[in-house]
Design a protein around this motif. Structure first.
Motif, PDB file in Angstrom:
ATOM      1  N   ALA A  31       0.849  -1.189   0.000  1.00 52.27           N
ATOM      2  CA  ALA A  31       0.000   0.000   0.000  1.00 52.27           C
ATOM      3  C   ALA A  31       0.890   1.246   0.000  1.00 52.27           C
ATOM      4  O   ALA A  31       2.059   1.182   0.384  1.00 52.27           O
ATOM      5  N   PRO A  32       0.350   2.385  -0.404  1.00 54.82           N
ATOM      6  CA  PRO A  32       1.169   3.603  -0.438  1.00 54.82           C
ATOM      7  C   PRO A  32       1.623   4.075   0.948  1.00 54.82           C
ATOM      8  O   PRO A  32       2.701   4.627   1.081  1.00 54.82           O
ATOM      9  N   GLY A  33       0.842   3.847   1.965  1.00 56.39           N
ATOM     10  CA  GLY A  33       1.204   4.282   3.315  1.00 56.39           C
ATOM     11  C   GLY A  33       1.683   3.116   4.160  1.00 56.39           C
ATOM     12  O   GLY A  33       1.595   1.954   3.766  1.00 56.39           O
ATOM     13  N   SER A  34       2.191   3.404   5.330  1.00 56.90           N
ATOM     14  CA  SER A  34       2.611   2.358   6.261  1.00 56.90           C
ATOM     15  C   SER A  34       1.397   1.792   6.981  1.00 56.90           C
ATOM     16  O   SER A  34       0.456   2.520   7.289  1.00 56.90           O
ATOM     17  N   ARG A  35       1.442   0.482   7.242  1.00 57.32           N
ATOM     18  CA  ARG A  35       0.346  -0.184   7.937  1.00 57.32           C
ATOM     19  C   ARG A  35       0.904  -1.054   9.050  1.00 57.32           C
ATOM     20  O   ARG A  35       2.011  -1.580   8.947  1.00 57.32           O
ATOM     21  N   VAL A  36       0.111  -1.218  10.113  1.00 56.73           N
ATOM     22  CA  VAL A  36       0.552  -1.982  11.287  1.00 56.73           C
ATOM     23  C   VAL A  36      -0.555  -2.941  11.710  1.00 56.73           C
ATOM     24  O   VAL A  36      -1.734  -2.606  11.663  1.00 56.73           O
ATOM     25  N   GLY A  37      -0.144  -4.133  12.147  1.00 58.91           N
ATOM     26  CA  GLY A  37      -1.068  -5.106  12.705  1.00 58.91           C
ATOM     27  C   GLY A  37      -0.530  -5.611  14.026  1.00 58.91           C
ATOM     28  O   GLY A  37       0.674  -5.557  14.277  1.00 58.91           O
ATOM     29  N   PHE A  38      -1.422  -6.099  14.877  1.00 59.28           N
ATOM     30  CA  PHE A  38      -1.033  -6.556  16.208  1.00 59.28           C
ATOM     31  C   PHE A  38      -1.484  -7.991  16.422  1.00 59.28           C
ATOM     32  O   PHE A  38      -2.573  -8.372  16.013  1.00 59.28           O
ATOM     33  N   VAL A  39      -0.630  -8.768  17.106  1.00 68.91           N
ATOM     34  CA  VAL A  39      -0.959 -10.131  17.484  1.00 68.91           C
ATOM     35  C   VAL A  39      -0.734 -10.228  18.982  1.00 68.91           C
ATOM     36  O   VAL A  39       0.387 -10.078  19.468  1.00 68.91           O
ATOM     37  N   VAL A  40      -1.830 -10.435  19.721  1.00 68.60           N
ATOM     38  CA  VAL A  40      -1.753 -10.583  21.177  1.00 68.60           C
ATOM     39  C   VAL A  40      -2.538 -11.836  21.532  1.00 68.60           C
ATOM     40  O   VAL A  40      -3.765 -11.831  21.535  1.00 68.60           O
ATOM     41  N   SER A  41      -1.829 -12.921  21.816  1.00 68.86           N
ATOM     42  CA  SER A  41      -2.484 -14.202  22.058  1.00 68.86           C
ATOM     43  C   SER A  41      -2.941 -14.331  23.506  1.00 68.86           C
ATOM     44  O   SER A  41      -2.613 -13.511  24.362  1.00 68.86           O
ATOM     45  N   LYS A  42      -3.650 -15.415  23.779  1.00 67.29           N
ATOM     46  CA  LYS A  42      -4.136 -15.674  25.128  1.00 67.29           C
ATOM     47  C   LYS A  42      -2.999 -15.963  26.103  1.00 67.29           C
ATOM     48  O   LYS A  42      -3.196 -15.908  27.311  1.00 67.29           O
ATOM     49  N   ALA A  43      -1.819 -16.264  25.583  1.00 64.74           N
ATOM     50  CA  ALA A  43      -0.671 -16.494  26.459  1.00 64.74           C
ATOM     51  C   ALA A  43      -0.270 -15.220  27.200  1.00 64.74           C
ATOM     52  O   ALA A  43       0.353 -15.278  28.252  1.00 64.74           O
ATOM     53  N   VAL A  44      -0.646 -14.066  26.655  1.00 62.86           N
ATOM     54  CA  VAL A  44      -0.326 -12.782  27.290  1.00 62.86           C
ATOM     55  C   VAL A  44      -1.143 -12.593  28.560  1.00 62.86           C
ATOM     56  O   VAL A  44      -0.664 -12.010  29.530  1.00 62.86           O
ATOM     57  N   GLY A  45      -2.365 -13.084  28.560  1.00 57.53           N
ATOM     58  CA  GLY A  45      -3.220 -12.950  29.735  1.00 57.53           C
ATOM     59  C   GLY A  45      -4.682 -13.041  29.350  1.00 57.53           C
ATOM     60  O   GLY A  45      -5.025 -13.379  28.218  1.00 57.53           O
ATOM     61  N   GLY A  46      -5.536 -12.698  30.305  1.00 57.25           N
ATOM     62  CA  GLY A  46      -6.969 -12.692  30.056  1.00 57.25           C
ATOM     63  C   GLY A  46      -7.364 -11.559  29.131  1.00 57.25           C
ATOM     64  O   GLY A  46      -6.532 -10.768  28.680  1.00 57.25           O
ATOM     65  N   ALA A  47      -8.652 -11.453  28.870  1.00 56.20           N
ATOM     66  CA  ALA A  47      -9.152 -10.460  27.923  1.00 56.20           C
ATOM     67  C   ALA A  47      -8.807  -9.036  28.344  1.00 56.20           C
ATOM     68  O   ALA A  47      -8.434  -8.205  27.511  1.00 56.20           O
ATOM     69  N   VAL A  48      -8.909  -8.748  29.621  1.00 59.83           N
ATOM     70  CA  VAL A  48      -8.619  -7.400  30.111  1.00 59.83           C
ATOM     71  C   VAL A  48      -7.148  -7.054  29.875  1.00 59.83           C
ATOM     72  O   VAL A  48      -6.813  -5.978  29.385  1.00 59.83           O
ATOM     73  N   VAL A  49      -6.273  -7.984  30.180  1.00 55.24           N
ATOM     74  CA  VAL A  49      -4.833  -7.757  30.006  1.00 55.24           C
ATOM     75  C   VAL A  49      -4.500  -7.628  28.524  1.00 55.24           C
ATOM     76  O   VAL A  49      -3.739  -6.732  28.119  1.00 55.24           O
ATOM     77  N   ARG A  50      -5.054  -8.507  27.688  1.00 54.47           N
ATOM     78  CA  ARG A  50      -4.781  -8.454  26.251  1.00 54.47           C
ATOM     79  C   ARG A  50      -5.240  -7.130  25.655  1.00 54.47           C
ATOM     80  O   ARG A  50      -4.514  -6.518  24.865  1.00 54.47           O
ATOM     81  N   ASN A  51      -6.416  -6.673  26.013  1.00 53.69           N
ATOM     82  CA  ASN A  51      -6.914  -5.402  25.486  1.00 53.69           C
ATOM     83  C   ASN A  51      -6.070  -4.238  25.980  1.00 53.69           C
ATOM     84  O   ASN A  51      -5.819  -3.288  25.236  1.00 53.69           O
ATOM     85  N   ARG A  52      -5.613  -4.291  27.212  1.00 53.87           N
ATOM     86  CA  ARG A  52      -4.752  -3.230  27.740  1.00 53.87           C
ATOM     87  C   ARG A  52      -3.434  -3.178  26.972  1.00 53.87           C
ATOM     88  O   ARG A  52      -2.952  -2.106  26.608  1.00 53.87           O
ATOM     89  N   VAL A  53      -2.868  -4.357  26.689  1.00 57.50           N
ATOM     90  CA  VAL A  53      -1.617  -4.424  25.931  1.00 57.50           C
ATOM     91  C   VAL A  53      -1.829  -3.884  24.513  1.00 57.50           C
ATOM     92  O   VAL A  53      -1.017  -3.110  24.006  1.00 57.50           O
ATOM     93  N   LYS A  54      -2.940  -4.256  23.872  1.00 57.22           N
ATOM     94  CA  LYS A  54      -3.218  -3.767  22.517  1.00 57.22           C
ATOM     95  C   LYS A  54      -3.393  -2.252  22.491  1.00 57.22           C
ATOM     96  O   LYS A  54      -2.871  -1.588  21.598  1.00 57.22           O
ATOM     97  N   ARG A  55      -4.107  -1.708  23.450  1.00 54.48           N
ATOM     98  CA  ARG A  55      -4.294  -0.241  23.497  1.00 54.48           C
ATOM     99  C   ARG A  55      -2.964   0.468  23.672  1.00 54.48           C
ATOM    100  O   ARG A  55      -2.685   1.469  23.015  1.00 54.48           O
ATOM    101  N   ARG A  56      -2.141  -0.056  24.554  1.00 54.59           N
ATOM    102  CA  ARG A  56      -0.822   0.544  24.789  1.00 54.59           C
ATOM    103  C   ARG A  56       0.038   0.467  23.526  1.00 54.59           C
ATOM    104  O   ARG A  56       0.697   1.430  23.148  1.00 54.59           O
ATOM    105  N   LEU A  57       0.038  -0.682  22.867  1.00 58.78           N
ATOM    106  CA  LEU A  57       0.814  -0.843  21.640  1.00 58.78           C
ATOM    107  C   LEU A  57       0.326   0.090  20.536  1.00 58.78           C
ATOM    108  O   LEU A  57       1.140   0.689  19.822  1.00 58.78           O
ATOM    109  N   ARG A  58      -0.992   0.228  20.379  1.00 67.42           N
ATOM    110  CA  ARG A  58      -1.522   1.143  19.355  1.00 67.42           C
ATOM    111  C   ARG A  58      -1.052   2.563  19.604  1.00 67.42           C
ATOM    112  O   ARG A  58      -0.664   3.273  18.681  1.00 67.42           O
TER     113      ARG A  58
END
Length: 120
Positions: free
Chosen positions: A38-65
């Motif tokens: 694509a013409p611009g830069s793009r980013v994707g995230f992979v946060v598996s269940k090994a990271v933690g429960g849903a609350v922890v995974r969503n917190r990690v994704k928000r921080r990474l974004r």
């Protein structure tokens, strides 16, 4: 927040970046980078269940974004990046920022290395 045009959506794109791109690993995450289609830069995230429960995974994704949005400002265009969080990202969130900056820089340098130094 990353705009829709700056995010990877297709599993084929994730697969292409992780399999054919460069990789830079740190204790809390792994950054995969490849030249984008694509013409611009793009980013994707992979946060598996090994990271933690849903609350922890969503917190990690928000921080990474949030952290990746700052990294995209200084990055070249046409770059596809996948950030994969490791279990340590959920337990030591303070370290994620420095690990992301370091891994991002290393992956970007591996993808487009500068001039090689001439040895005497």
């Amino acid at each position: 927040m990353l705009p829709r045009s700056a995010r990877l959506h297709e599993s084929a794109d994730f697969r292409r970046v992780t399999r054919s791109g460069v990789r830079a690993g740190r204790p809390t995450l792994v950054v995969h980078a490849a030249s984008g289609t694509a013409p611009g830069s793009r980013v994707g995230f992979v946060v598996s269940k090994a990271v933690g429960g849903a609350v922890v995974r969503n917190r990690v994704k928000r921080r990474l974004r949030h952290l990746v949005a700052a990294q995209l400002v200084g990055s070249p265009t046409g770059l596809d990046v996948v950030v994969r969080a490791l279990p340590a990202a959920g337990t030591s969130p303070v370290r994620v920022e420095t690990d992301l900056a370091s891994a991002w820089r290393q992956a970007r340098n591996r993808l487009s290395p500068g001039p090689t130094p001439v040895s005497p």
